[in-house]
Design a protein around this motif. Structure first.
Motif, PDB file in Angstrom:
ATOM      1  N   ARG A  21       0.787  -0.953   0.073  1.00  0.00           N
ATOM      2  CA  ARG A  21       0.056   0.162  -0.098  1.00  0.00           C
ATOM      3  C   ARG A  21       0.740   1.412   0.005  1.00  0.00           C
ATOM      4  N   PHE A  22       1.746   1.396   0.688  1.00  0.00           N
ATOM      5  CA  PHE A  22       2.771   2.489   0.911  1.00  0.00           C
ATOM      6  C   PHE A  22       3.267   2.601  -0.583  1.00  0.00           C
ATOM      7  N   ALA A  23       3.890   1.566  -1.249  1.00  0.00           N
ATOM      8  CA  ALA A  23       4.297   1.505  -2.611  1.00  0.00           C
ATOM      9  C   ALA A  23       3.560   1.971  -3.658  1.00  0.00           C
ATOM     10  N   TYR A  24       2.385   1.515  -3.344  1.00  0.00           N
ATOM     11  CA  TYR A  24       1.086   1.895  -4.229  1.00  0.00           C
ATOM     12  C   TYR A  24       0.989   3.314  -4.273  1.00  0.00           C
ATOM     13  N   TRP A  25       0.789   3.854  -3.220  1.00  0.00           N
ATOM     14  CA  TRP A  25       0.498   5.339  -2.996  1.00  0.00           C
ATOM     15  C   TRP A  25       1.683   6.178  -3.347  1.00  0.00           C
ATOM     16  N   LEU A  26       2.858   5.637  -3.400  1.00  0.00           N
ATOM     17  CA  LEU A  26       4.012   6.467  -3.886  1.00  0.00           C
ATOM     18  C   LEU A  26       4.218   6.630  -5.311  1.00  0.00           C
ATOM     19  N   SER A  27       3.912   5.227  -5.970  1.00  0.00           N
ATOM     20  CA  SER A  27       3.991   5.194  -7.499  1.00  0.00           C
ATOM     21  C   SER A  27       2.771   5.270  -8.079  1.00  0.00           C
ATOM     22  N   ARG A  28       1.765   5.017  -7.366  1.00  0.00           N
ATOM     23  CA  ARG A  28       0.301   5.291  -8.011  1.00  0.00           C
ATOM     24  C   ARG A  28       0.108   4.397  -9.204  1.00  0.00           C
ATOM     25  N   ASN A  29       0.688   3.146  -9.145  1.00  0.00           N
ATOM     26  CA  ASN A  29       0.695   2.123 -10.139  1.00  0.00           C
ATOM     27  C   ASN A  29       0.920   0.614  -9.413  1.00  0.00           C
ATOM     28  N   GLU A  30      -0.064  -0.010  -9.948  1.00  0.00           N
ATOM     29  CA  GLU A  30      -0.055  -1.536  -9.124  1.00  0.00           C
ATOM     30  C   GLU A  30       1.367  -2.344  -9.479  1.00  0.00           C
ATOM     31  N   ALA A  31       1.352  -2.448 -10.770  1.00  0.00           N
ATOM     32  CA  ALA A  31       2.469  -3.323 -11.313  1.00  0.00           C
ATOM     33  C   ALA A  31       3.864  -2.532 -10.511  1.00  0.00           C
ATOM     34  N   LEU A  32       4.102  -1.478 -10.934  1.00  0.00           N
ATOM     35  CA  LEU A  32       5.254  -0.699 -10.200  1.00  0.00           C
ATOM     36  C   LEU A  32       5.383  -1.072  -8.811  1.00  0.00           C
ATOM     37  N   HIS A  69      12.064   3.658  -4.916  1.00  0.00           N
ATOM     38  CA  HIS A  69      11.087   4.493  -5.677  1.00  0.00           C
ATOM     39  C   HIS A  69      11.571   5.607  -6.064  1.00  0.00           C
ATOM     40  N   ALA A  70      12.576   6.212  -5.166  1.00  0.00           N
ATOM     41  CA  ALA A  70      13.108   7.562  -5.636  1.00  0.00           C
ATOM     42  C   ALA A  70      14.295   7.156  -6.662  1.00  0.00           C
ATOM     43  N   ARG A  71      15.139   6.041  -6.546  1.00  0.00           N
ATOM     44  CA  ARG A  71      16.063   5.617  -7.301  1.00  0.00           C
ATOM     45  C   ARG A  71      15.402   5.333  -8.727  1.00  0.00           C
ATOM     46  N   LEU A  72      14.293   4.819  -8.761  1.00  0.00           N
ATOM     47  CA  LEU A  72      13.441   4.570 -10.109  1.00  0.00           C
ATOM     48  C   LEU A  72      13.065   5.881 -10.786  1.00  0.00           C
ATOM     49  N   PHE A  73      12.537   6.760  -9.813  1.00  0.00           N
ATOM     50  CA  PHE A  73      11.878   8.003 -10.298  1.00  0.00           C
ATOM     51  C   PHE A  73      12.903   9.340  -9.949  1.00  0.00           C
ATOM     52  N   GLU A  74      14.112   9.188 -10.077  1.00  0.00           N
ATOM     53  CA  GLU A  74      14.599  10.213  -9.350  1.00  0.00           C
ATOM     54  C   GLU A  74      14.519  11.418  -9.966  1.00  0.00           C
ATOM     55  N   ARG A  75      14.108  11.593 -11.339  1.00  0.00           N
ATOM     56  CA  ARG A  75      13.799  12.821 -12.037  1.00  0.00           C
ATOM     57  C   ARG A  75      12.310  13.105 -11.630  1.00  0.00           C
ATOM     58  N   LYS A  76      11.722  14.072 -11.311  1.00  0.00           N
ATOM     59  CA  LYS A  76      10.313  14.357 -11.127  1.00  0.00           C
ATOM     60  C   LYS A  76       9.660  14.094 -12.144  1.00  0.00           C
ATOM     61  N   SER A 113       3.008  15.122  -3.258  1.00  0.00           N
ATOM     62  CA  SER A 113       3.773  14.148  -2.590  1.00  0.00           C
ATOM     63  C   SER A 113       4.411  14.358  -1.171  1.00  0.00           C
ATOM     64  N   LYS A 114       4.921  15.628  -1.259  1.00  0.00           N
ATOM     65  CA  LYS A 114       5.518  15.916  -0.008  1.00  0.00           C
ATOM     66  C   LYS A 114       4.390  16.024   1.108  1.00  0.00           C
ATOM     67  N   TYR A 115       3.312  16.136   0.698  1.00  0.00           N
ATOM     68  CA  TYR A 115       2.131  16.051   1.823  1.00  0.00           C
ATOM     69  C   TYR A 115       1.805  14.729   2.035  1.00  0.00           C
ATOM     70  N   PRO A 118       4.304  11.748   4.360  1.00  0.00           N
ATOM     71  CA  PRO A 118       4.045  11.868   5.736  1.00  0.00           C
ATOM     72  C   PRO A 118       2.711  11.101   6.118  1.00  0.00           C
ATOM     73  N   LEU A 119       1.579  11.465   5.442  1.00  0.00           N
ATOM     74  CA  LEU A 119       0.475  11.078   5.603  1.00  0.00           C
ATOM     75  C   LEU A 119       0.267   9.465   5.546  1.00  0.00           C
ATOM     76  N   LEU A 120       0.937   9.043   4.414  1.00  0.00           N
ATOM     77  CA  LEU A 120       1.174   7.536   4.317  1.00  0.00           C
ATOM     78  C   LEU A 120       1.763   6.976   5.469  1.00  0.00           C
ATOM     79  N   LEU A 121       3.023   7.540   6.032  1.00  0.00           N
ATOM     80  CA  LEU A 121       3.941   6.990   6.937  1.00  0.00           C
ATOM     81  C   LEU A 121       3.289   6.979   8.163  1.00  0.00           C
ATOM     82  N   GLN A 122       2.299   8.052   8.413  1.00  0.00           N
ATOM     83  CA  GLN A 122       1.444   8.297   9.731  1.00  0.00           C
ATOM     84  C   GLN A 122       0.289   6.894   9.838  1.00  0.00           C
ATOM     85  N   LEU A 123      -0.645   6.797   8.547  1.00  0.00           N
ATOM     86  CA  LEU A 123      -1.652   6.192   8.575  1.00  0.00           C
ATOM     87  C   LEU A 123      -1.419   4.545   7.887  1.00  0.00           C
TER      88      LEU A 123
END
Lengths: 170, 242
Positions: A21-32, A69-76, A113-115, A118-123
């Motif tokens: 779930r954390f990875a999904y909401w970071l990447s917003r792509n199920e396969a990724l 995730h950042a490594r894969l998408f280091e450019r915005k 994503s900057k907001y 932290p919300l993902l990490l909390q919830l």
């Protein structure tokens, strides 16, 4: 199978849902997200000796997922999927109907994503503000500000306020 | 805690025990109502975040882990000679296998074959990578594509040699073909070879190089054809097949 491997297997089974779930909401792509989880566990296994405290495993793994995730998408990158177009099957019991859930998912996908992080990490992660601050390398005060803005923006989006110019409440 | 602070903190951590106490102490006239609403909103957000987890994901993660036991932690002093020995063994193997390969081609083949073991699960994926994602990642790599004819089951940005490459997998009749696109790698020559059990083709492609890796090279011509079509280049296929 040795004891370490057995423990790690249990860790995988226990933490896969939250990490996905954390990875999904970071990447917003199920396969990724699935790939991120797989790669993160693989990296974690290779460097298991670095894990000093079993209780810290979740924070450690979430940090690996974030870095991967950042490594894969280091450019915005712009969002991979328009979250409004993605309907995810949901089997969790909920007091909300699917249209409400989808509306909230749409809003979560639209906040910066900057907001959102932290919300993902909390919830999803269940971490305190101080723990989130440690993971993100920012102050606890900054985490609180971001959490405040995340919820304020979600509420504004659900009220239908201008999506590109959500009123800052701080 | 005053009413203003209470309202601010409802948006930071509504489950904080201090807020329940503050609501009981009526720091605002409607503190209890505000807290109830904040907790309901929290439940709403959590319900939305709880996307369904793909079935058997944990099993697939475990299946992708190396079967051998965890290597014991070694001292740094012992690690680097072992790494050096492993590198030398790899260099010797590659030198023997592709001794006639030009240097850049030779090192690209070695790096590509080695990279296969880093992402073994790439070969097991079956879902098609969205075309928008393919187009965007290639655009970022400096290449404009018409990817509509390219069916990819895996796409990732991976470190290969000294830069980031695009690591892809394409389903094919003789088994999946791994495709590496290495932007900026312009000294690579066209070559068909084998390294251990892996059939390899290298070719200059666009502003870099491409590497195909598979169990058999029987699908390489068809795959290369698809890539040339995607970039609108004239076809220049080699005849090498098993």
């Amino acid at each position: 199978m040795n004891a370490k491997r057995s423990e790690f297997d249990q860790l995988v089974r226990r933490l896969t849902p939250d990490l996905f779930r954390f990875a999904y909401w970071l990447s917003r792509n199920e396969a990724l997200a699935q790939d991120l989880v797989q790669e993160s566990f693989l990296r974690a296994w290779r460097s298991l000796a670095d894990l000093r405290d079993e209780k810290a495993a979740k924070a450690w793994l979430m940090t690996i997922v974030r870095r991967e995730h950042a490594r894969l998408f280091e450019r915005k990158l712009p969002p991979i999927d328009d979250i409004a177009d993605v309907v995810i099957e949901d089997h969790s019991p909920s007091a909300f109907d699917m249209s409400e859930i989808q509306e909230m998912r749409d809003a979560i996908g639209r906040i910066d994503s900057k907001y959102r992080e932290p919300l993902l990490l909390q919830l999803v992660g269940g971490f305190s503000c101080n723990e989130i601050a440690d993971q993100l390398g920012i102050s606890a005060a900054a985490v609180m500000t971001q959490l405040f803005r995340a919820r304020a923006k979600l509420k504004a989006l659900l009220r239908g306020e201008n999506r590109g110019n959500v009123h800052e409440l701080l | 805690m005053n009413c203003s602070d209470f309202q601010r903190r409802l948006l930071i951590d509504p489950r904080s025990p201090e807020l329940a106490e503050a609501a009981q102490a009526r720091v605002c006239d409607d503190a209890a109502t505000r807290l109830t609403e904040a907790l309901a909103f929290e439940h709403y957000v959590e319900a939305a975040l709880a996307v369904a987890v793909p079935s058997n994901l944990a099993d697939r993660v475990l299946a992708a882990l190396p079967a051998d036991d965890l290597p014991a932690r070694r001292s740094t002093a012992l690690r680097w000679p072992l790494a050096l020995a492993a590198s030398l063994a790899l260099i010797a193997l590659v030198t023997t296998s592709v001794v006639r390969a030009p240097n850049a081609t030779h090192s690209l083949i070695a790096a590509s074959v080695e990279h296969l073991s880093h992402e073994p699960y790439a070969l097991t994926r079956s879902a098609v990578v969205p075309q928008t994602l393919v187009d965007r990642m290639f655009t970022e790599a400096g290449l404009k594509l018409n990817s509509s004819a390219l069916a990819l089951s895996y796409l990732n940005r991976c470190p290969l040699k000294q830069g980031l490459s695009l690591h892809m997998v394409m389903p094919a009749p003789e088994g999946p073909v791994t495709v590496m696109y290495v932007p900026g790698e312009q000294k690579v020559e066209r070559m068909d070879t084998r390294l251990d059990m892996v059939a390899v083709r290298t070719l200059p492609f666009a502003n870099g190089a491409m590497v195909f890796l598979a169990e058999s090279n029987r699908d390489f011509d068809r795959i290369e054809n698809a890539w040339h079509q995607a970039t609108g280049e004239a076809l220049a296929l080699a005849a090498g097949s098993d």
